[in-house]
Write a protein that holds these residues in place. Structure first.
Motif, PDB file in Angstrom:
ATOM      1  N   GLY A 199     -20.712 -59.830 -49.342  1.00  0.00           N
ATOM      2  CA  GLY A 199     -20.519 -60.175 -50.748  1.00  0.00           C
ATOM      3  C   GLY A 199     -19.109 -60.004 -51.258  1.00  0.00           C
ATOM      4  O   GLY A 199     -18.557 -60.893 -51.909  1.00  0.00           O
ATOM      5  N   GLU A 206     -23.147 -65.342 -52.780  1.00  0.00           N
ATOM      6  CA  GLU A 206     -23.753 -65.139 -51.470  1.00  0.00           C
ATOM      7  C   GLU A 206     -24.825 -66.180 -51.206  1.00  0.00           C
ATOM      8  O   GLU A 206     -24.980 -66.663 -50.080  1.00  0.00           O
ATOM      9  CB  GLU A 206     -24.338 -63.727 -51.385  1.00  0.00           C
ATOM     10  CG  GLU A 206     -24.587 -63.271 -49.962  1.00  0.00           C
ATOM     11  CD  GLU A 206     -24.677 -61.761 -49.834  1.00  0.00           C
ATOM     12  OE1 GLU A 206     -25.176 -61.291 -48.806  1.00  0.00           O
ATOM     13  OE2 GLU A 206     -24.237 -61.050 -50.764  1.00  0.00           O
ATOM     14  N   THR A 247     -26.727 -60.995 -43.001  1.00  0.00           N
ATOM     15  CA  THR A 247     -25.454 -61.699 -43.129  1.00  0.00           C
ATOM     16  C   THR A 247     -25.640 -63.192 -43.051  1.00  0.00           C
ATOM     17  O   THR A 247     -26.486 -63.667 -42.280  1.00  0.00           O
ATOM     18  CB  THR A 247     -24.480 -61.259 -42.010  1.00  0.00           C
ATOM     19  OG1 THR A 247     -23.343 -62.120 -42.050  1.00  0.00           O
ATOM     20  CG2 THR A 247     -25.093 -61.324 -40.646  1.00  0.00           C
TER      21      THR A 247
END
Length: 250
Positions: A199, A206, A247
Motif C-alpha cells: 500500500g 491497492e 500482495t
C-alpha cells in the motif's frame, strides 16, 4: 542602406517566415515601404532582429521576449524560470544518453522500461511489459527495489524455459519449474517485506493495482505459465508463513 525582407533575414541568419512572425507578434517594427510597395529595412531593424534572435536562442518564449528585452521588473523571474527549465531539460538528456548507452552496451530492446536498461536481457517480453505497468502503479523507491530484484536473480535458464512453456505443458513440467522459482520468489519476499503489504509503495489504490495486475497477467502469460507463477508464489508465501493473497503480485 536598406534591405528587403529576404536580405534582412539572410543577414540575421533566420528566415523570411520568422521575420513575418516577429512582425505579427509585434516584436519587430514594421519598416517604411518604397514607392513600389516593397519593405525597406534599416540597421535599426537588423539590430532589433538580432536581439530577438539572441533571446529566442536562449529559449525565451516569444510571449516573454518584450518583457526580457525591456528589462521589466519580472525579467529576472522569467530568466530564472527559463534556467530551471533548461536544467531539467539537460537532466532529461543526460538520463536519456545514459539509457541509450546501456541499451547499446547490453543489446537490449530500445523500448525497455526506464531504469531497467542494464538488465533488459534478463526480461522476457511479458516481464518487460509488466515492468512498464509497474511503473504506473509503484513509487520510484519500489521500482528501484524491483530493479535490484532482477539484478540479483540467478541463472536465466529457468526464466527462458518458462518463457518457452507451451499452454498445454504437462503437470510435471509445471511443478518442476514452480519448484525452481519458489526459492527466488521467497528470497525477494523476505528481502523486501513491503511486497506483502505494498500500500505505501503504490501510486494508486491497492484495489486498482490488483485489478490492473490481474488483467495484465492473463493477457501476458499463457495458462501454463500463469499456473507455474501461481504455484511458485503460493509455495514461497507458505515457506515464509505468509498469506498467499497478501500482495497484488502474488
Amino acid at each position: 542602406m536598406a534591405w528587403s525582407t529576404r536580405e534582412l533575414a539572410e543577414l540575421a541568419g533566420t528566415t523570411v517566415r520568422s521575420v513575418r512572425l516577429y512582425h505579427e507578434r509585434g516584436l519587430l517594427e514594421e519598416p517604411d515601404r518604397r514607392p513600389n510597395g516593397y519593405k525597406q529595412y534599416e540597421v535599426r531593424h537588423l539590430l532589433s532582429l538580432l536581439r530577438i534572435r539572441r533571446l529566442s536562442e536562449l529559449g525565451v518564449p516569444l510571449s516573454k521576449i518584450d518583457v526580457v528585452r525591456e528589462g521589466d521588473s519580472s525579467s529576472p523571474e522569467t530568466l530564472r524560470a527559463l534556467d530551471a527549465e533548461l536544467a531539467a531539460s539537460i537532466e532529461r538528456q543526460v538520463k536519456a544518453r545514459s539509457a541509450i548507452a546501456a541499451i547499446l552496451s547490453d543489446g537490449g530492446p530500445v523500448d525497455v522500461p526506464e531504469g531497467f536498461e542494464a538488465v533488459a536481457s534478463r526480461l522476457s517480453s511479458a516481464d518487460s511489459s509488466l515492468v512498464h505497468l509497474y511503473g504506473r502503479l509503484y513509487t520510484q523507491e519500489a521500482m528501484s527495489d524491483l530493479r535490484r530484484m532482477v539484478e540479483s536473480d540467478g541463472s536465466t535458464l529457468v526464466g527462458d524455459e518458462l518463457d518457452a512453456l507451451p499452454p498445454d505443458a504437462d503437470d510435471g513440467t509445471r511443478q518442476r519449474l514452480a519448484d525452481q522459482l519458489t526459492p527466488e520468489i521467497a528470497r525477494h519476499l523476505a528481502s523486501h517485506p513491503w511486497l506483502t503489504s505494498p500500500g505505501a509503495r503504490l501510486s494508486t489504490s491497492e484495489g486498482a493495482a490488483r485489478e490492473m495486475f490481474a488483467d495484465a497477467v492473463v493477457e501476458l502469460y499463457n495458462p501454463a505459465q500463469l499456473d507455474v507463477l501461481q504455484r511458485a508464489s503460493r509455495a514461497a508465501h507458505e515457506t515464509l508463513g505468509l498469506d498467499p493473497g497478501s500482495t497484488p503480485s502474488s
